[in-house]
Enzyme design. Structure first.
Site, mmCIF file in Angstrom:
data_model
loop_
_atom_site.group_PDB
_atom_site.id
_atom_site.type_symbol
_atom_site.label_atom_id
_atom_site.label_comp_id
_atom_site.label_asym_id
_atom_site.label_seq_id
_atom_site.Cartn_x
_atom_site.Cartn_y
_atom_site.Cartn_z
ATOM 1 N N GLY A 1 29.600 -7.456 34.364
ATOM 2 C CA GLY A 1 30.699 -6.851 35.113
ATOM 3 C C GLY A 1 31.419 -5.771 34.336
ATOM 4 O O GLY A 1 31.832 -4.754 34.892
ATOM 5 N N VAL A 2 31.558 -5.959 33.024
ATOM 6 C CA VAL A 2 32.226 -4.958 32.207
ATOM 7 C C VAL A 2 31.459 -3.631 32.234
ATOM 8 O O VAL A 2 32.070 -2.561 32.165
ATOM 9 C CB VAL A 2 32.437 -5.478 30.761
ATOM 10 C CG1 VAL A 2 31.115 -5.605 30.021
ATOM 11 C CG2 VAL A 2 33.405 -4.604 30.007
ATOM 12 N N ILE B 1 21.448 -10.240 34.949
ATOM 13 C CA ILE B 1 22.319 -9.446 35.828
ATOM 14 C C ILE B 1 23.126 -8.480 34.967
ATOM 15 O O ILE B 1 23.357 -8.721 33.783
ATOM 16 C CB ILE B 1 23.265 -10.310 36.691
ATOM 17 C CG1 ILE B 1 24.171 -11.186 35.836
ATOM 18 C CG2 ILE B 1 22.480 -11.130 37.700
ATOM 19 C CD1 ILE B 1 25.244 -11.934 36.621
ATOM 20 N N HIS C 1 22.255 -11.968 29.008
ATOM 21 C CA HIS C 1 23.118 -11.964 30.204
ATOM 22 C C HIS C 1 22.261 -11.953 31.459
ATOM 23 O O HIS C 1 22.155 -10.917 32.111
ATOM 24 C CB HIS C 1 24.025 -10.745 30.174
ATOM 25 C CG HIS C 1 25.232 -10.868 31.039
ATOM 26 N ND1 HIS C 1 25.248 -10.479 32.353
ATOM 27 C CD2 HIS C 1 26.454 -11.342 30.778
ATOM 28 C CE1 HIS C 1 26.458 -10.684 32.864
ATOM 29 N NE2 HIS C 1 27.203 -11.207 31.916
#
Length: 157
Positions: free
Chosen positions: A47-48, A44, A38
């Site tokens: 988001g989860v 990065i 990722h």
């Protein structure tokens, strides 16, 4: 922050029970297997995992307000917005404000800032229930002490 173990909160830096607010410090590690996929060449924080960080921050607020006598479990995330990326090695600050607590659930509004900019926010709902077993309760109390939750809020446990 230990991503592989879902230990997102490093330290509680501010807790205001009367103001129904908490702030936590979360240092994204430089290296993690999470970053290998990722994304290759452009790592990065997923988001989860930012949502999980906000959920844990709000969960610590709920735990403190209840004297660590009941356990908040993530039930719903609403209005989540990702505004920016978070890179390996970045420091994040998560903040949560309690909107509602009672009738077996709690709701917080939470956000994360990194490098002085808001990167995400969401409204998070928890089911709040008695600890399902002594093993989880003991682990949560140990973690509460590790992240710096004052003994004043652990006393009722």
């Amino acid at each position: 922050m230990r991503l592989e173990y879902f230990q997102m909160v490093d330290r509680i830096t501010a807790l205001d029970i009367e103001g129904r607010r908490i702030v936590t410090a979360c240092q994204v590690p430089e290296q993690s297997p999470v970053f290998e996929g990722h994304f290759p060449g452009y790592p990065i924080l997923p988001g989860v995992l930012m949502i999980e960080t906000m959920a844990q921050t709000g969960g610590w607020l709920v735990l403190a307000m209840l004297g660590c006598t009941r356990m908040p479990f993530l039930m719903q995330v609403e209005k989540a917005k990702m505004r920016s990326f978070v890179s390996p090695g970045q420091a994040m600050e998560a903040e949560a404000h309690l909107v509602h607590e009672g009738s077996g659930y709690a709701v917080v509004k939470a956000s994360i800032t990194a490098s002085g900019k808001k990167v995400t926010d969401a409204e998070i709902r928890y089911g709040v229930v008695p600890f399902p077993n002594d093993t989880l309760k003991a682990a949560m109390l140990e973690t509460a002490r590790r992240v710096g939750l004052s003994e004043d809020y652990i006393h009722a446990a």
